[in-house]
Design a protein around this motif. Structure first.
Motif, PDB file in Angstrom:
ATOM      1  N   GLU A  16       0.831  -1.162   0.033  1.00  0.00           N
ATOM      2  CA  GLU A  16      -0.027  -0.075  -0.016  1.00  0.00           C
ATOM      3  C   GLU A  16       1.049   1.324   0.081  1.00  0.00           C
ATOM      4  O   GLU A  16       0.542   2.300  -0.660  1.00  0.00           O
ATOM      5  CB  GLU A  16      -1.026   0.009   1.230  1.00  0.00           C
ATOM      6  CG  GLU A  16      -1.955  -0.918   1.208  1.00  0.00           C
ATOM      7  CD  GLU A  16      -2.867  -1.066   2.557  1.00  0.00           C
ATOM      8  OE1 GLU A  16      -3.888  -1.479   2.241  1.00  0.00           O
ATOM      9  OE2 GLU A  16      -2.742  -0.368   3.476  1.00  0.00           O
ATOM     10  N   SER A  24      -0.620   2.733  -4.032  1.00  0.00           N
ATOM     11  CA  SER A  24      -2.087   2.531  -3.679  1.00  0.00           C
ATOM     12  C   SER A  24      -2.851   4.024  -3.564  1.00  0.00           C
ATOM     13  O   SER A  24      -1.950   4.942  -3.616  1.00  0.00           O
ATOM     14  CB  SER A  24      -2.283   1.635  -2.282  1.00  0.00           C
ATOM     15  OG  SER A  24      -3.583   1.512  -1.888  1.00  0.00           O
ATOM     16  N   TYR A  37      -1.206   3.087   3.111  1.00  0.00           N
ATOM     17  CA  TYR A  37      -1.130   4.282   2.036  1.00  0.00           C
ATOM     18  C   TYR A  37      -0.949   5.631   2.996  1.00  0.00           C
ATOM     19  O   TYR A  37      -0.415   6.354   2.694  1.00  0.00           O
ATOM     20  CB  TYR A  37      -2.089   4.088   1.304  1.00  0.00           C
ATOM     21  CG  TYR A  37      -2.347   5.422   0.581  1.00  0.00           C
ATOM     22  CD1 TYR A  37      -1.660   5.986  -0.600  1.00  0.00           C
ATOM     23  CD2 TYR A  37      -3.469   6.267   0.963  1.00  0.00           C
ATOM     24  CE1 TYR A  37      -1.606   7.110  -1.180  1.00  0.00           C
ATOM     25  CE2 TYR A  37      -3.853   7.337   0.354  1.00  0.00           C
ATOM     26  CZ  TYR A  37      -2.959   7.771  -0.822  1.00  0.00           C
ATOM     27  OH  TYR A  37      -3.200   8.961  -1.352  1.00  0.00           O
TER      28      TYR A  37
END
Length: 272
Positions: free
Chosen positions: A214, A218, A224
Motif C-alpha cells: 500500500e 495505492s 497508504y
C-alpha cells in the motif's frame, strides 16, 4: 518457600500483570510528550493525546472535502479486504500443498524441495515483479500477501502432517480406507487446528506485506495513509493508525483463537 518457577498467579493477577506494561508505556509517553510540548508547543514528534484525538476525529467523523469519504473507515475497509482475501487464499494453497507433500510421498519428492526454495525467497524482492505482471491494482497487493504467507503455512502443515503417528494411517488402511478417505478422515481433522495456529503466526507477516504494498502503490488503505502523511511529520495521524492496526491484528488473532477453541476443544485440552 516456593521457588519463582513454581509460582502461578491468579486470574486477576495475570490480568493486572498483563495490563501493567501497557500502562507504563502510556505513562512514559505522556511524560515525554508533556516535556517536549512544554519546550516547543508546535513539536510534532510526540503529540499529546488531545492533539491525536482532534486529528483522528476529523478522519473518523468528518468526510473528506476532496472525496466526501470518511478516510479512516475507507482505509480500514480497503486494508482489511486485501489482508483477509490474501490470508484466505494463502491458507487454502498452504494447507493443500502442506497436506499433500506431508501425506503423499510421490508428491513430496518433486514439490517439497521447490516449496522450501520458494519459502526462502524474500517476498519484498518480488514486489516490483508483481507490479509489472499484475499492475498496480488490488491483485498485486493480494498476490504479495499470498506469496509471502502461503509457503510458511505449507511448511508448517507439512511438518504437522509428518508428525501424525503412522499407526493411525495403518489402522485406517486396515479398516479399508482409501487414500482419499485417509486424507479426509485422519489427516484433515487433526490438521485444521494447526492451520488456524499457522494463520495466527503468519498474520504479522501478512500485515507487513500489505502495508509495504500500500505504501508503494495505492490510493487508499492504512499503509497508504501512514506513508502519505509522513512527509508532513504528522505523528498525530501515524501513531493512531499504528495503534489501530495493532488493535485490528489483536482482534483477528483473538477471533481465530476462540474459533479454534470452540471448534476443536480436544486440541486445547490441558492448555493454559
Amino acid at each position: 518457600m516456593k521457588r519463582l518457577i513454581n509460582l502461578t498467579p491468579s486470574k486477576s493477577t495475570r490480568w493486572l500483570l498483563g495490563i501493567l506494561p501497557f500502562a507504563l508505556i502510556i505513562l512514559i509517553y505522556i511524560v515525554a510528550s508533556d516535556a517536549r510540548l512544554a519546550e516547543n508547543a508546535t513539536d510534532k514528534l510526540l503529540p499529546s493525546f488531545g492533539q491525536m484525538g482532534e486529528t483522528l476525529n476529523s478522519y473518523v467523523l468528518e468526510p473528506s472535502k476532496r472525496t466526501g469519504e470518511y478516510l479512516f473507515w475507507t482505509d480500514t475497509y480497503s486494508s482489511l479486504k486485501r489482508l483477509l482475501l490474501g490470508i484466505v487464499i494463502a491458507a487454502v494453497f498452504g494447507f493443500t500443498f502442506g497436506l499433500l507433500t506431508g501425506a503423499i510421498p510421490t508428491f513430496h519428492a518433486p514439490v517439497s524441495p521447490l516449496l522450501t526454495v520458494i519459502s526462502l525467497v524474500p517476498p519484498m524482492a518480488l514486489l516490483p515483479i508483481l507490479f509489472i505482471v499484475f499492475g498496480l491494482d488490488e491483485l498485486s497487493k493480494v498476490a504479495l500477501i499470498v506469496i509471502g504467507v502461503a509457503p510458511c503455512i505449507a511448511r508448517d502443515i507439512q511438518r504437522s502432517t509428518l508428525e501424525i503417528p503412522q499407526e493411525q494411517i495403518i489402522k485406517a488402511q486396515t479398516l479399508g480406507a482409501s487414500s482419499l478417505q485417509v486424507l479426509l478422515r485422519v489427516y484433515i481433522p487433526q490438521l485444521m487446528p494447526r492451520l488456524i495456529s499457522s494463520i495466527r503466526l503468519t498474520l504479522g507477516s501478512g500485515w507487513l506485506f500489505l502495508i509495504a504494498a500500500e505504501a508503494i502503490a495505492s490510493t487508499d488503505g492504512l499503509g497508504y495513509r501512514i506513508f502519505l502523511v509522513r512527509r508532513y511529520l504528522s505523528m498525530d495521524v501515524i501513531l493512531p493508525y499504528v495503534a489501530w492496526i495493532t488493535l485490528l491484528a489483536f482482534i483477528i488473532d483473538w477471533l481465530l483463537l476462540k474459533t479454534s477453541q470452540k471448534c476443536f476443544r480436544w486440541h486445547h485440552q490441558g492448555a493454559h
